[in-house]
Design an enzyme around this catalytic site. Structure first.
Site, PDB file in Angstrom:
ATOM      1  N   ASP A  97       0.876  -1.164   0.000  1.00 46.18           N
ATOM      2  CA  ASP A  97       0.000   0.000   0.000  1.00 46.18           C
ATOM      3  C   ASP A  97       0.919   1.222   0.000  1.00 46.18           C
ATOM      4  O   ASP A  97       2.131   1.087   0.063  1.00 46.18           O
ATOM      5  CB  ASP A  97      -0.941  -0.030   1.201  1.00 46.18           C
ATOM      6  CG  ASP A  97      -0.200   0.083   2.522  1.00 46.18           C
ATOM      7  OD1 ASP A  97      -0.843  -0.117   3.562  1.00 46.18           O
ATOM      8  OD2 ASP A  97       1.009   0.348   2.505  1.00 46.18           O
ATOM      9  N   SER A  98       0.335   2.409  -0.041  1.00 49.61           N
ATOM     10  CA  SER A  98       1.185   3.600  -0.262  1.00 49.61           C
ATOM     11  C   SER A  98       1.658   4.200   1.042  1.00 49.61           C
ATOM     12  O   SER A  98       2.524   5.077   1.047  1.00 49.61           O
ATOM     13  CB  SER A  98       0.382   4.672  -0.994  1.00 49.61           C
ATOM     14  OG  SER A  98      -0.640   5.143  -0.103  1.00 49.61           O
ATOM     15  N   GLY A  99       1.084   3.758   2.166  1.00 50.52           N
ATOM     16  CA  GLY A  99       1.476   4.347   3.444  1.00 50.52           C
ATOM     17  C   GLY A  99       0.536   5.460   3.878  1.00 50.52           C
ATOM     18  O   GLY A  99       0.489   5.824   5.055  1.00 50.52           O
ATOM     19  N   ASP A 151      -2.960   8.331  -1.330  1.00 49.78           N
ATOM     20  CA  ASP A 151      -4.344   8.818  -1.320  1.00 49.78           C
ATOM     21  C   ASP A 151      -4.675   9.328   0.071  1.00 49.78           C
ATOM     22  O   ASP A 151      -3.987   9.017   1.047  1.00 49.78           O
ATOM     23  CB  ASP A 151      -5.304   7.680  -1.698  1.00 49.78           C
ATOM     24  CG  ASP A 151      -5.273   6.551  -0.670  1.00 49.78           C
ATOM     25  OD1 ASP A 151      -4.183   6.250  -0.132  1.00 49.78           O
ATOM     26  OD2 ASP A 151      -6.341   5.987  -0.403  1.00 49.78           O
ATOM     27  N   GLN A 195     -11.834   7.037  -3.973  1.00 47.95           N
ATOM     28  CA  GLN A 195     -12.278   7.556  -2.692  1.00 47.95           C
ATOM     29  C   GLN A 195     -13.648   8.208  -2.889  1.00 47.95           C
ATOM     30  O   GLN A 195     -14.343   7.898  -3.856  1.00 47.95           O
ATOM     31  CB  GLN A 195     -11.233   8.552  -2.131  1.00 47.95           C
ATOM     32  CG  GLN A 195      -9.935   7.893  -1.661  1.00 47.95           C
ATOM     33  CD  GLN A 195     -10.075   7.022  -0.425  1.00 47.95           C
ATOM     34  OE1 GLN A 195     -11.121   6.996   0.241  1.00 47.95           O
ATOM     35  NE2 GLN A 195      -9.030   6.271  -0.115  1.00 47.95           N
ATOM     36  N   GLY A 222     -11.221   3.686   1.565  1.00 50.06           N
ATOM     37  CA  GLY A 222     -12.189   4.404   2.375  1.00 50.06           C
ATOM     38  C   GLY A 222     -13.391   3.608   2.831  1.00 50.06           C
ATOM     39  O   GLY A 222     -14.387   4.186   3.289  1.00 50.06           O
ATOM     40  N   ASP A 272      -7.489  -7.788   1.094  1.00 51.43           N
ATOM     41  CA  ASP A 272      -6.460  -7.978   2.131  1.00 51.43           C
ATOM     42  C   ASP A 272      -7.079  -7.606   3.471  1.00 51.43           C
ATOM     43  O   ASP A 272      -7.951  -6.729   3.539  1.00 51.43           O
ATOM     44  CB  ASP A 272      -5.243  -7.073   1.861  1.00 51.43           C
ATOM     45  CG  ASP A 272      -5.438  -5.671   2.446  1.00 51.43           C
ATOM     46  OD1 ASP A 272      -5.986  -4.811   1.727  1.00 51.43           O
ATOM     47  OD2 ASP A 272      -5.081  -5.459   3.630  1.00 51.43           O
ATOM     48  N   CYS A 310     -10.022 -28.955   7.615  1.00 48.91           N
ATOM     49  CA  CYS A 310      -8.894 -28.078   7.274  1.00 48.91           C
ATOM     50  C   CYS A 310      -7.617 -28.895   7.074  1.00 48.91           C
ATOM     51  O   CYS A 310      -7.286 -29.748   7.901  1.00 48.91           O
ATOM     52  CB  CYS A 310      -8.672 -27.071   8.393  1.00 48.91           C
ATOM     53  SG  CYS A 310      -7.244 -25.998   8.122  1.00 48.91           S
ATOM     54  N   CYS A 312      -4.563 -27.820   7.262  1.00 52.79           N
ATOM     55  CA  CYS A 312      -3.350 -27.188   7.797  1.00 52.79           C
ATOM     56  C   CYS A 312      -2.677 -28.062   8.851  1.00 52.79           C
ATOM     57  O   CYS A 312      -3.286 -28.956   9.447  1.00 52.79           O
ATOM     58  CB  CYS A 312      -3.673 -25.803   8.368  1.00 52.79           C
ATOM     59  SG  CYS A 312      -4.191 -25.777  10.086  1.00 52.79           S
ATOM     60  N   CYS A 315      -4.374 -28.361  12.311  1.00 54.31           N
ATOM     61  CA  CYS A 315      -5.570 -29.211  12.382  1.00 54.31           C
ATOM     62  C   CYS A 315      -5.248 -30.684  12.166  1.00 54.31           C
ATOM     63  O   CYS A 315      -5.963 -31.565  12.648  1.00 54.31           O
ATOM     64  CB  CYS A 315      -6.591 -28.757  11.339  1.00 54.31           C
ATOM     65  SG  CYS A 315      -7.272 -27.143  11.731  1.00 54.31           S
ATOM     66  N   HIS A 341      -3.519 -21.663  10.884  1.00 53.00           N
ATOM     67  CA  HIS A 341      -4.878 -22.150  10.592  1.00 53.00           C
ATOM     68  C   HIS A 341      -5.735 -21.061   9.965  1.00 53.00           C
ATOM     69  O   HIS A 341      -6.395 -21.236   8.947  1.00 53.00           O
ATOM     70  CB  HIS A 341      -5.570 -22.663  11.860  1.00 53.00           C
ATOM     71  CG  HIS A 341      -7.029 -22.888  11.593  1.00 53.00           C
ATOM     72  ND1 HIS A 341      -7.490 -23.968  10.881  1.00 53.00           N
ATOM     73  CD2 HIS A 341      -8.103 -22.093  11.841  1.00 53.00           C
ATOM     74  CE1 HIS A 341      -8.799 -23.847  10.716  1.00 53.00           C
ATOM     75  NE2 HIS A 341      -9.200 -22.730  11.286  1.00 53.00           N
TER      76      HIS A 341
HETATM   77  N1  DPZ Z   1      -9.687   0.180   4.805  1.00 56.64           N
HETATM   78  C1  DPZ Z   1      -8.564   0.661   4.130  1.00 56.64           C
HETATM   79  C2  DPZ Z   1      -7.361   0.004   4.241  1.00 56.64           C
HETATM   80  C3  DPZ Z   1      -6.254   0.474   3.581  1.00 56.64           C
HETATM   81  N2  DPZ Z   1      -5.057  -0.198   3.708  1.00 56.64           N
HETATM   82  C4  DPZ Z   1      -6.322   1.637   2.783  1.00 56.64           C
HETATM   83  C5  DPZ Z   1      -5.195   2.202   2.079  1.00 56.64           C
HETATM   84  O1  DPZ Z   1      -4.065   1.675   2.145  1.00 56.64           O
HETATM   85  N3  DPZ Z   1      -5.346   3.312   1.347  1.00 56.64           N
HETATM   86  N4  DPZ Z   1      -6.533   3.928   1.250  1.00 56.64           N
HETATM   87  C6  DPZ Z   1      -7.617   3.471   1.885  1.00 56.64           C
HETATM   88  O2  DPZ Z   1      -8.678   4.084   1.747  1.00 56.64           O
HETATM   89  C7  DPZ Z   1      -7.541   2.287   2.689  1.00 56.64           C
HETATM   90  C8  DPZ Z   1      -8.678   1.797   3.345  1.00 56.64           C
HETATM   91 ZN    ZN Z   2      -6.473 -25.658  10.172  1.00 57.33          ZN
END
Ligand code: DPZ
Ligand code: ZN
Length: 378
Positions: A97-99, A151, A195, A222, A272, A310, A312, A315, A341
């Site tokens: 991500d951009s930070g 962003d 956004q 967002g 993620d 599962c 893994c 388990c 797990h």
């Molecule tokens: N829930 C969110 C998790 C995130 N890692 C981000 C992000 O990295 N940038 N911008 C975002 O809006 C954002 C929302």
């Molecule tokens: Zn498991």
């Protein structure tokens, strides 16, 4: 890292089931099968797990946080070590991500301007500045396969005027990121971030502006910022279908198993979330029969596996009684086994979604898990 520039960034949809898409994305470190869940490796490791654990769990790509890696060990050090892949011995794709999100969550220690955002390190209070150009340079040094633009993720509840101004800034920053990092330089893809808060017209305005910029994919930012589930789902189903069809759609920071399935049903391809590893550390485990709080006394002498379905190591090898003992005794092995797990569960869920879309039975899979994870009826 060897890749074919002709196919880099190619996103191919091989099946659909309603709005759900089954696809694949070509990155410099391999092809990613979507829908995909990306384990979060904030500081260069998915907490408590090694690369071979992640391989065993079926991880195709992991996420790194630019803010954290910039502060420690430093992107300059990562560049000297050949990038994060080599430094962390992870030879599959990485998304960073951009930070911006981390910086904006440091509420009181940051200052926003047209040029970027000034902030103080949460480690030692030292002052730093992220501009669009700087975060491109950092992600270039990290060597991630997919980079995100800088962003502003507006806080939940931000008013219309602030949100409207903020999205315009995010778009100007997105343009600067694109200019700073030419298309596919060093084999790196670049995604824009939608956004606009919880205002549908602003979301559409942000998307229209970003769609004019040459990005390899588009993220929905967002969301998952404190809103209710119905609010998140409502915006998700509004904006996802409007996103470009032929590039990946990535929902940032989401979410629970049901959130992920809802996102897939809306047409989202990538997810993620820290939930699997964070909840593993507090003993909340996701299984094919629902959530298990391994701390509960009922498991004290339970010889059964955590999840009989599962595959893994945890388990296949240990009982609930042993996993509970490790947790109660605060053994470090508890973090490792619980994380292994939960990550396996989230990756298995994504694999099941891919198979269900191919076989035209995604709605049934979603309904099944809605049943499994339905709130306990009193
Ligand atoms: N829930 C969110 C998790 C995130 N890692 C981000 C992000 O990295 N940038 N911008 C975002 O809006 C954002 C929302
Ligand atoms: Zn498991």
């Amino acid at each position: 890292m060897t890749y074919d520039p002709a196919t880099l960034g190619q996103f191919t949809i091989t099946a659909t089931d309603g709005a759900a898409r089954r696809g694949s994305l070509v990155t410099a470190h391999g092809v990613v099968q979507t829908p995909i869940f990306m384990p979060v490796g904030t500081q260069g490791s998915v907490k408590a797990l090694a690369p071979d654990d992640l391989d065993a769990a079926g991880a195709q790509i992991i996420l790194g946080n630019t803010y954290h890696l910039y502060l420690r060990p430093g992107d300059d050090l990562l560049a000297r070590k050949g990038g994060l892949h080599r430094f962390a011995s992870w030879n599959k794709p990485i998304l960073t991500d951009s930070g911006g999100f981390q910086v904006f969550s440091l509420k009181d220690i940051r200052k926003l301007s047209e040029d970027g955002v000034e902030f103080r390190s949460h480690h030692d209070g030292s002052k730093h500045f992220f501009s669009p150009e700087k975060v491109m340079s950092i992600q270039n040094n990290i060597g991630s396969d997919i980079m995100m633009v800088l962003d502003e993720c507006v806080a939940y509840g931000a008013d219309y005027d602030y949100t409207a101004k903020s999205l315009e800034l995010t778009t100007r920053w997105a343009r600067r990121c694109r200019q700073a990092h030419p298309r596919h330089k060093n084999g790196q893809l670049l995604f824009g971030i939608n956004q606009g808060g919880f205002f549908k017209d602003l979301r559409e305005r942000s998307l229209a502006q970003l769609a004019e910029i040459d990005f390899d994919g588009f993220a929905i930012g967002g969301l998952s910022v404190g809103e209710s589930i119905p609010e998140m789902y409502d915006m998700l189903h509004h904006i996802a279908p409007l996103m470009p069809r032929d590039t990946p759609r990535y929902l940032m920071g989401v979410g629970t198993p049901l959130d992920i399935l809802e996102g897939i049903s809306a047409g989202v391809d990538m997810f993620d979330c820290v939930l699997p590893t964070r909840n593993a550390r507090n003993g909340t485990l996701y299984t094919s029969q629902g959530k298990v709080n391994i701390r509960r006394a009922e498991y004290r002498e339970d010889d059964s596996p955590l999840d009989p379905l599962c595959p893994c190591y945890a388990c296949r090898t240990f009982s609930k009684a042993y996993l509970r003992h490790l947790y109660v005794a605060q053994e470090l092995l508890s973090y490792r086994l619980n994380s292994l797990h939960n990550i396996t569960f989230f990756l298995t869920l994504a694999r099941q979604a891919r198979e269900a879309i191919e076989q035209g039975r995604f709605a049934a899979l979603k309904a099944h898990y809605q049943d499994v994870f339905a709130p306990a009826k009193d």
